[in-house]
Design an enzyme around this catalytic site. Structure first.
Site, short mmCIF file in Angstrom:
data_model
loop_
_atom_site.label_atom_id
_atom_site.label_comp_id
_atom_site.label_asym_id
_atom_site.label_seq_id
_atom_site.Cartn_x
_atom_site.Cartn_y
_atom_site.Cartn_z
N HIS A 69 2.61 1.55 -3.63
CA HIS A 69 3.25 0.90 -4.77
C HIS A 69 3.45 -0.58 -4.44
CE1 HIS A 69 6.09 -0.12 -7.92
NE2 HIS A 69 5.91 1.05 -8.48
N ARG B 143 7.82 -5.34 -13.82
CA ARG B 143 6.65 -6.11 -14.24
C ARG B 143 6.29 -5.80 -15.69
NH1 ARG B 143 2.69 -3.97 -10.79
NH2 ARG B 143 4.28 -2.57 -9.99
#
Lengths: 245, 651
Positions: free
Chosen positions: B257, B273
């Site tokens: 990740h 994000r």
């Protein structure tokens, strides 16, 4: 302060061992930068005592496994930085009010499951269940946010350990129980109201057992506004004109 | 020998396990769930950002449907997934979200009217339609065509797990907490339960069952830095491997990740994000658009993780006492948005870093996150090699994710997989005779003997030391970028550790609650899995999804469009392969859309593509059902097969 020696005083007891009795054991450890009680306990177990018992799962403050009493305060060990204790002395005790498994490990799971069964801590639908093929029922965005706010409870048990009433009366449902009821009474999808919880809510085991010492709100690692929830339930009960309390 | 008999034994009480249990209970089959920890503490609770389902409610989700979700999932997998499974999954995901709403999940809802959102670094106004007010919202996640990730703030896994466990308690489903399954009971043909150790009393119990379902999560803890909970040690998966009969599919497919905090390794959600956060380097420069001008920070996870690593290699990382990192900047989202939608992120930053993400940048770097591989099952969730054994969720290689999983598809897989496979588990339990106690006896004695030997050994290796060495090897040599040389070393070293693990010496001889004994039993299982991962990675001489070989940078469909299968035989990992049939694909292999296309194509890809296109030209008026039937038919349990309605789309 990195590199200093920290002294841990840790509660030890193996209730399954016929000859064991509760005692405090002292350990010393060199502090590393960013060290948490989680890191320290694992290091102590690996390097100094392979029998030390404690519980961690997420180590990120979201699962509620690692609650213990740290220098007098029930809190989550995973997110407690050792650097916050200027004295360099850290005393660790298991959460009071729960069955002891060993050392710092207590059976909060058993407590929470039986509390949930007692309170029926699940959604009891107001109507028939809607088909999952259909567009979902709408909900006010603000209502969803309010429900989530109380649902952020992680059932760690800190509020129970920090509560004077819970320590005196085993049957008191505590802030975790009251918050659970508030969560479902807020939820329009649930057919129950405060009245349906009256048998537990309306007595010493419920809102009227609370002495408003605010230990629950002080200790809650998620910062839930537990006192507001308890007040909300009190008001809901008191405002019912059909009920004499 | 103490025995407990049930219809459906389920190992693991996270979302997948509980959902299977509920499906069994609904069909009158008694489900018994085993868990290392109280159910609500399972790793499912840590999922933050959300769950993908094509409800298509929000203005940024308009036009979304099962097909779009299917296509994104297949592309995300780098064509490594089972497309039939991806189709089944995309179809059931909206049902899973809607059912969980009926069960109590307070999904974040759409508020009609204008609101501010940060898109591509700019504050933009989005206007939601009046008729969608109060419907379930979705946020943006990487690798998706539409905003599809349904969420409750950033505690989606927590909300779902609580709703599911509450439902299980209401249904009277027994969850046996603080127990650990150590060996499957089987007669070489059929699985009939498991030998289980009570972690408190130390008692060994034979759980006999008509069906056994492993839902024990991933194996992230093989690496020293992982976002996974401490219980994600892959021991359930390894238990299946140890039978010698059940293969592990694609063990080398491991996701890193992009944004775990440094140094704690705790995840901050992709929602950061998705909601508009950007990645910056040592100079404060937003570097992702330089590499991926179209998708930027919202490229697939494997791509972002590699780009970050590449960028740090150019000297643009931020030096720290814990190694290099980059910055995640969500300051532009503002305190109000963070307080409402990224609360856990705020808590994590505050508790573990002492910073306020509304004001300060967050130090992040790619960290092990997800195991796409696992117990290989067919579309019904039935494990290969042993009848009566199923696997669901991260523990399984059902093969929804292929070589890279999209954000929001794991939480969805736990529930959707639980719904679909749960129906098959219940049906199998109904059709199966009661288990025979005699089958369990040799297994019970084998586990008892192993524990006795561990408690008595006068000499041997230290389980904690072996574990630490394994974690470091996995970290250094089986990471984001891989090379043949390093992987060869890793295999040799891990095989050596695995042999050393046959002789362990414990300091703590307690028979009941004994953390060192637990560690010893687990490290043996973990090392087998580690060997499988490293061997699979060494053999796969191509780059696909999250498996990035620096010495073989091309995706090689010609030779490698196949699934790795690892059996444990003669105390060693044995590799074989299962073909992925292009001629049956609805979406033939193509360009995934990142960097430059350097795929070595398989000749069948063009053939199949022509077939699909020809059919579509020939039947322009075909219905969605007719098209599906012709190109790639799939079958779901009747209960789950109805079309999904959508507001405004009218399907």
């Amino acid at each position: 302060m990195t590199g200093r020696t920290i002294t841990f005083e840790i509660f030890r007891c193996d209730p399954q061992h016929p000859n064991d009795s509760a005692r405090m054991q002292t350990f010393e450890l060199t502090e590393a930068p960013g060290m948490t009680v989680f890191i320290a306990l694992n290091q102590l177990r690996k390097e100094q005592d392979r029998s030390l018992q404690f519980d961690f799962v997420c180590r990120a403050g979201v699962c509620g496994s690692c609650a213990m009493v740290i220098n007098g305060m029930p809190t989550l060990a995973c997110k407690t930085l050792t650097s916050q204790f200027k004295s360099g002395k850290i005393k660790l005790m298991p959460l009071p009010g729960f069955e002891l498994i060993g050392d710092l490990s207590v059976n909060t799971g058993k407590f929470m499951r039986s509390l949930s069964e007692r309170l029926q801590g699940w959604l009891v639908p107001a109507g028939a269940e809607r088909s999952f093929d259909a567009v979902e029922a709408t909900m006010e965005p603000q209502t969803a946010e309010m429900i989530y706010e109380s649902e952020r409870c992680i059932e760690c048990g800190c509020c129970v350990s920090a509560c004077a009433t819970a320590q005196m009366r085993d049957t008191f449902i505590g802030a975790v129980g009251l918050n659970k009821i508030a969560r479902f009474t807020l939820d329009e999808r649930d057919g129950r109201g405060p009245d349906d919880f009256y048998h537990v809510l309306g007595g010493d085991d419920g809102v009227f057992g609370c002495m408003t010492l605010l230990g629950c709100a002080d200790a809650c690692p998620k910062g839930l506004n537990l006192q507001m929830q308890i007040s909300y339930l009190r008001r809901k009960l008191a405002l019912n004109p059909d009920r004499i309390i | 020998m103490k025995t407990i008999t049930t219809d459906a034994l389920i190992i693991g009480a996270g979302l997948a396990g509980l959902r299977v249990a509920l499906a069994c209970q609904a069909q009158g089959q008694q489900a018994t769930v085993l868990s290392l920890v109280p159910a609500k503490r399972s790793h499912s609770s840590a999922a933050q950002g959300g769950m993908q389902a094509s409800l298509g409610n929000s203005v940024k989700s308009q036009g979304d449907d099962e097909t779009a979700h299917f296509i994104d999932t297949v592309k995300g997998s780098d064509w490594g997934c089972d497309q039939t499974v991806a189709r089944m999954f995309a179809h059931v995901a909206p049902k899973a979200v809607r059912q969980s709403a009926e069960w109590g999940v307070p999904w974040s809802r759409i508020k009609a009217g204008p609101r501010q959102a940060v898109i591509n670094g700019k504050t933009t106004t989005i206007k939601e339609a009046v008729q969608t007010h109060g419907l379930i919202h979705a946020r943006d996640f990487g690798g998706t065509k539409h905003w599809r990730t349904c969420y409750t703030s950033d505690g989606t896994g927590h909300s779902l797990l609580y709703a599911m466990d509450n439902k299980a308690i209401a249904a009277g489903i027994e969850v046996h907490e603080r127990v650990e399954a150590l060996q499957l009971i089987h007669d070489g043909q059929r699985c009939q339960g498991a030998i289980v150790r009570d972690l408190v009393s130390g008692e060994l119990i034979a759980y006999l069952a008509k069906t056994t379902t492993i839902c024990s999560g991933g194996y992230g803890r093989l690496w020293s830095a992982s976002t996974n909970a401490l219980i994600c040690e892959g021991t359930g998966t390894s238990m299946a491997l140890e039978t010698g009969l059940v293969p592990i599919g694609n063990p080398e497919a491991v996701q890193f990740h992009p944004t775990a905090i440094v140094p704690a390794g705790i995840l901050v959600t992709e929602g950061c994000r998705g909601d508009g956060g950007v990645l910056r380097d040592v100079d404060g420069h937003r570097f992702m658009p330089d590499y991926e001008p179209e998708k930027k920070e919202l490229a697939s996870r494997d791509v972002v993780s590699r780009r970050m690593t590449e960028h740090m290699r150019t000297g643009k990382g931020v030096k720290s006492p814990y190694g290099e990192h980059l910055w995640l900047d969500i300051t532009q989202l503002g305190a109000a948005h963070i307080d409402k939608n990224l609360r856990e992120v705020k808590d994590i930053c505050n508790n573990f870093l002492g910073i306020d993400p509304a004001k300060d940048w967050i130090p992040v770097r790619p960290t092990q996150h997800y195991s796409m591989g696992g117990i290989r099952t067919n579309e019904k969730g039935e494990a290969y090699g042993l009848a009566g054994l199923f696997a669901v969720g991260e523990a399984a290689c059902w093969d929804l994710h292929g070589f890279n999983r999209l954000g929001g598809n794991s939480l969805a897989e736990t529930v959707v997989g639980g719904m679909i496979i749960g129906e098959h588990v219940a049906a199998a339990a109904k059709q199966t005779d009661a288990p025979e106690e005699a089958v369990a006896v040799p297994h019970w004695h084998a586990v008892a003997a192993e524990i006795d030997a561990l408690l008595q050994a006068e000499q041997g290796n230290d389980p904690y030391d072996l574990r630490e060495q394994m974690e470091q090897i996995m970290m250094d040599k089986v990471g984001i970028f891989r090379t043949g040389t390093e992987l060869e070393q890793a295999v040799v070293e891990l095989e050596q550790l695995q042999r050393q693990a046959s002789e362990l010496k414990l300091h703590n001889r307690t028979r009941h609650s004994n953390p060192e004994l637990v560690e010893a039993l687990r490290v043996r299982k973990m090392l087998k899995l580690a060997v499988a991962v490293a061997k699979g990675a060494l053999a796969r001489t191509e780059s696909r999804g999250a498996h990035a070989r620096e010495d073989y940078p091309q995706r090689n469909d010609n030779e490698w469009l196949k699934r790795t299968m690892v059996h444990w035989r003669n105390d060693a990992a044995e590799l074989s392969y299962e073909a992925i049939d292009i001629s049956k694909m609805e979406l033939p292999p193509g360009f995934r859309g990142y960097g430059e296309d350097n795929t070595i194509a398989h000749p069948d890809s063009a053939v199949r593509l022509a077939q699909v296109e020809q059919w579509q030209q020939q039947y322009p008026d075909a219905t969605e059902q007719e098209r599906q039937q012709a190109l790639m038919p799939y079958e779901l349990p009747t209960l789950l097969s109805q079309p999904n309605q959508r507001r405004g789309v009218g399907k």
